[in-house]
Design a protein around this motif. Structure first.
Motif, mmCIF file in Angstrom:
data_model
loop_
_atom_site.group_PDB
_atom_site.id
_atom_site.type_symbol
_atom_site.label_atom_id
_atom_site.label_comp_id
_atom_site.label_asym_id
_atom_site.label_seq_id
_atom_site.Cartn_x
_atom_site.Cartn_y
_atom_site.Cartn_z
ATOM 1 N N ARG A 104 0.840 -1.203 0.000
ATOM 2 C CA ARG A 104 0.000 0.000 0.000
ATOM 3 C C ARG A 104 0.882 1.263 0.000
ATOM 4 O O ARG A 104 0.612 2.222 -0.723
ATOM 5 C CB ARG A 104 -0.915 -0.006 1.226
ATOM 6 N N ARG A 105 1.949 1.235 0.776
ATOM 7 C CA ARG A 105 2.861 2.370 0.827
ATOM 8 C C ARG A 105 3.549 2.577 -0.521
ATOM 9 O O ARG A 105 3.762 3.721 -0.957
ATOM 10 C CB ARG A 105 3.899 2.148 1.930
ATOM 11 N N PHE A 106 3.898 1.498 -1.210
ATOM 12 C CA PHE A 106 4.551 1.589 -2.518
ATOM 13 C C PHE A 106 3.692 2.377 -3.504
ATOM 14 O O PHE A 106 4.187 3.279 -4.191
ATOM 15 C CB PHE A 106 4.820 0.186 -3.060
ATOM 16 N N PHE A 107 2.395 2.062 -3.574
ATOM 17 C CA PHE A 107 1.512 2.771 -4.495
ATOM 18 C C PHE A 107 1.373 4.240 -4.109
ATOM 19 O O PHE A 107 1.237 5.106 -4.976
ATOM 20 C CB PHE A 107 0.148 2.090 -4.543
ATOM 21 N N GLU A 108 1.421 4.524 -2.822
ATOM 22 C CA GLU A 108 1.370 5.917 -2.384
ATOM 23 C C GLU A 108 2.632 6.664 -2.807
ATOM 24 O O GLU A 108 2.577 7.803 -3.283
ATOM 25 C CB GLU A 108 1.207 5.982 -0.862
ATOM 26 N N VAL A 109 3.793 6.006 -2.652
ATOM 27 C CA VAL A 109 5.073 6.644 -2.953
ATOM 28 C C VAL A 109 5.193 6.972 -4.434
ATOM 29 O O VAL A 109 5.585 8.092 -4.808
ATOM 30 C CB VAL A 109 6.243 5.747 -2.509
ATOM 31 N N ILE A 110 4.849 6.023 -5.304
ATOM 32 C CA ILE A 110 5.081 6.254 -6.730
ATOM 33 C C ILE A 110 4.117 7.287 -7.308
ATOM 34 O O ILE A 110 4.361 7.821 -8.394
ATOM 35 C CB ILE A 110 5.014 4.946 -7.544
ATOM 36 N N PRO A 118 12.702 8.439 -2.470
ATOM 37 C CA PRO A 118 13.517 7.215 -2.501
ATOM 38 C C PRO A 118 12.629 5.977 -2.367
ATOM 39 O O PRO A 118 11.611 6.004 -1.681
ATOM 40 C CB PRO A 118 14.438 7.372 -1.287
ATOM 41 N N LEU A 119 13.041 4.906 -3.029
ATOM 42 C CA LEU A 119 12.260 3.671 -3.009
ATOM 43 C C LEU A 119 12.826 2.642 -2.035
ATOM 44 O O LEU A 119 12.204 1.601 -1.819
ATOM 45 C CB LEU A 119 12.211 3.050 -4.414
ATOM 46 N N ASN A 120 13.995 2.927 -1.456
ATOM 47 C CA ASN A 120 14.670 1.903 -0.660
ATOM 48 C C ASN A 120 13.917 1.526 0.607
ATOM 49 O O ASN A 120 14.190 0.493 1.211
ATOM 50 C CB ASN A 120 16.089 2.354 -0.315
ATOM 51 N N ALA A 121 12.943 2.345 1.014
ATOM 52 C CA ALA A 121 12.164 1.994 2.206
ATOM 53 C C ALA A 121 11.137 0.910 1.914
ATOM 54 O O ALA A 121 10.680 0.217 2.829
ATOM 55 C CB ALA A 121 11.465 3.226 2.761
ATOM 56 N N VAL A 122 10.769 0.758 0.636
ATOM 57 C CA VAL A 122 9.720 -0.208 0.284
ATOM 58 C C VAL A 122 10.194 -1.263 -0.698
ATOM 59 O O VAL A 122 9.515 -2.278 -0.893
ATOM 60 C CB VAL A 122 8.485 0.504 -0.323
ATOM 61 N N MET A 123 11.352 -1.082 -1.310
ATOM 62 C CA MET A 123 11.785 -1.970 -2.388
ATOM 63 C C MET A 123 13.213 -2.443 -2.171
ATOM 64 O O MET A 123 14.089 -1.664 -1.782
ATOM 65 C CB MET A 123 11.679 -1.235 -3.733
ATOM 66 N N PHE A 159 -3.439 6.272 -7.517
ATOM 67 C CA PHE A 159 -3.978 4.922 -7.423
ATOM 68 C C PHE A 159 -5.016 4.852 -6.306
ATOM 69 O O PHE A 159 -4.891 5.543 -5.292
ATOM 70 C CB PHE A 159 -2.883 3.907 -7.070
ATOM 71 N N SER A 160 -6.004 4.008 -6.486
ATOM 72 C CA SER A 160 -6.863 3.606 -5.371
ATOM 73 C C SER A 160 -6.825 2.086 -5.328
ATOM 74 O O SER A 160 -6.920 1.422 -6.367
ATOM 75 C CB SER A 160 -8.301 4.117 -5.552
ATOM 76 N N ILE A 161 -6.609 1.533 -4.138
ATOM 77 C CA ILE A 161 -6.514 0.086 -3.967
ATOM 78 C C ILE A 161 -7.910 -0.475 -3.728
ATOM 79 O O ILE A 161 -8.565 -0.143 -2.736
ATOM 80 C CB ILE A 161 -5.585 -0.274 -2.790
ATOM 81 N N GLU A 162 -8.360 -1.340 -4.629
ATOM 82 C CA GLU A 162 -9.696 -1.927 -4.520
ATOM 83 C C GLU A 162 -9.684 -3.182 -3.639
ATOM 84 O O GLU A 162 -10.612 -3.422 -2.878
ATOM 85 C CB GLU A 162 -10.228 -2.275 -5.918
ATOM 86 N N ASP A 163 -8.646 -3.990 -3.760
ATOM 87 C CA ASP A 163 -8.489 -5.199 -2.944
ATOM 88 C C ASP A 163 -7.017 -5.400 -2.662
ATOM 89 O O ASP A 163 -6.159 -5.116 -3.503
ATOM 90 C CB ASP A 163 -9.020 -6.442 -3.677
ATOM 91 N N LEU A 164 -6.715 -5.909 -1.472
ATOM 92 C CA LEU A 164 -5.339 -6.199 -1.079
ATOM 93 C C LEU A 164 -5.373 -7.509 -0.296
ATOM 94 O O LEU A 164 -5.934 -7.572 0.798
ATOM 95 C CB LEU A 164 -4.793 -5.062 -0.223
ATOM 96 N N ILE A 165 -4.796 -8.550 -0.875
ATOM 97 C CA ILE A 165 -4.864 -9.886 -0.278
ATOM 98 C C ILE A 165 -3.451 -10.401 -0.056
ATOM 99 O O ILE A 165 -2.650 -10.471 -0.996
ATOM 100 C CB ILE A 165 -5.635 -10.855 -1.190
ATOM 101 N N ALA A 166 -3.121 -10.757 1.176
ATOM 102 C CA ALA A 166 -1.791 -11.241 1.525
ATOM 103 C C ALA A 166 -1.866 -12.716 1.907
ATOM 104 O O ALA A 166 -2.750 -13.131 2.651
ATOM 105 C CB ALA A 166 -1.213 -10.434 2.685
ATOM 106 N N GLN A 167 -0.926 -13.501 1.374
ATOM 107 C CA GLN A 167 -0.814 -14.911 1.739
ATOM 108 C C GLN A 167 0.646 -15.322 1.611
ATOM 109 O O GLN A 167 1.239 -15.206 0.547
ATOM 110 C CB GLN A 167 -1.688 -15.789 0.835
ATOM 111 N N GLY A 168 1.207 -15.784 2.717
ATOM 112 C CA GLY A 168 2.619 -16.136 2.700
ATOM 113 C C GLY A 168 3.452 -14.896 2.415
ATOM 114 O O GLY A 168 3.247 -13.838 3.000
ATOM 115 N N ASP A 169 4.396 -15.023 1.474
ATOM 116 C CA ASP A 169 5.232 -13.871 1.122
ATOM 117 C C ASP A 169 4.701 -13.127 -0.095
ATOM 118 O O ASP A 169 5.381 -12.265 -0.654
ATOM 119 C CB ASP A 169 6.678 -14.311 0.873
ATOM 120 N N ARG A 170 3.445 -13.437 -0.524
ATOM 121 C CA ARG A 170 2.841 -12.783 -1.679
ATOM 122 C C ARG A 170 1.710 -11.847 -1.255
ATOM 123 O O ARG A 170 0.956 -12.134 -0.332
ATOM 124 C CB ARG A 170 2.263 -13.806 -2.654
#
Length: 235
Positions: A104-110, A118-123, A159-170
């Motif tokens: 979510r932070r990545f989409f806000e940053v870009i 800087p992107l090093n905080a998220v990437m 960007f607006s995030i419609e769905d955000l689904i986390a499972q494992g490292d994905r």
């Protein structure tokens, strides 16, 4: 890497200990490096209490432990325990909530206005990007930054995030993008048009919580149609 400390103790004076924790938080305000804390009581033994404290890193946890308030509160906490508490130090190797927050932070940053932060905080430094619109994958943070600069030069967007689904490292993000065409994009001069598209990105996160790999799918054809890229062909 996120660090967690688990404090396991037995006490018949829980209410006093709870007040002590409130005192600690108040006295270390602005100095305490813990980001999150949870206290649980054993359902089968009310004297058995566990506190889980999260820090951004082991180094931050050690900095917290050197605060004079921490040392004093620790001694008072031991006095309230029926026996010496135990401490377990853990490096977090998987945290789905953290991964989702990073995405979510990545989409806000870009989409930040002005210069790209800087992107090093998220990437991760060696991030690997898969984009079907590109002939070759983007390898490394610098490559990704150059591609983002091209998009940002061509559009003011969000960007607006419609769905955000986390499972494992994905983490899978379904998103909606809208922008104003303000500069050259793939040979199309600025039109001033308001454009939009939908897309889905699946990210793989590393143990440090940063984005390590990404796979993009989005309505590029719809975007190009809105920009008038095919108008000459239709005549």
């Amino acid at each position: 890497m996120t660090f967690v400390q688990v404090i396991d103790c037995k006490t018949s004076r829980f209410d006093e200990m709870n007040r002590l924790m409130d005192t600690w938080v108040e006295q270390t305000k602005g100095k305490r490096t813990a980001t999150h804390s949870v206290i649980g009581k054993d359902r089968s033994d009310a004297s058995h209490v566990i506190e889980i404290v999260e820090f951004p890193s082991y180094e931050e946890a050690m900095r917290n432990s050197t605060l004079p308030e921490t040392d004093r509160i620790f001694r008072e906490m031991v006095a309230l325990c029926d026996e010496m508490p135990t401490f377990t130090d853990l490096d977090v190797v998987r945290d789905e909530q953290l991964y989702a927050a990073t995405v979510r932070r990545f989409f806000e940053v870009i989409a930040t206005k002005g210069e790209l932060p800087p992107l090093n905080a998220v990437m991760a430094e060696h991030y690997h990007d898969h984009n079907p619109a590109d002939e070759q994958d983007a390898l490394g943070m610098d490559h990704v930054r150059r591609e983002l600069d091209e998009w940002r030069a061509a559009f003011d967007f969000e960007f607006s995030i419609e769905d955000l689904i986390a499972q494992g490292d994905r983490v899978c993000a379904r998103w909606f993008w809208k922008g104003t065409h303000k500069g050259d994009f793939l040979g199309i001069p600025a039109t001033g048009k308001q454009v939009s598209m939908t897309g889905t990105t699946i990210f793989r996160c590393g143990g440090d919580g940063k984005l390590a790999e990404g796979w993009w799918e989005y309505d590029r054809m719809g975007l190009m149609t809105q920009l008038g890229a095919f108008e000459e062909l239709e005549r």
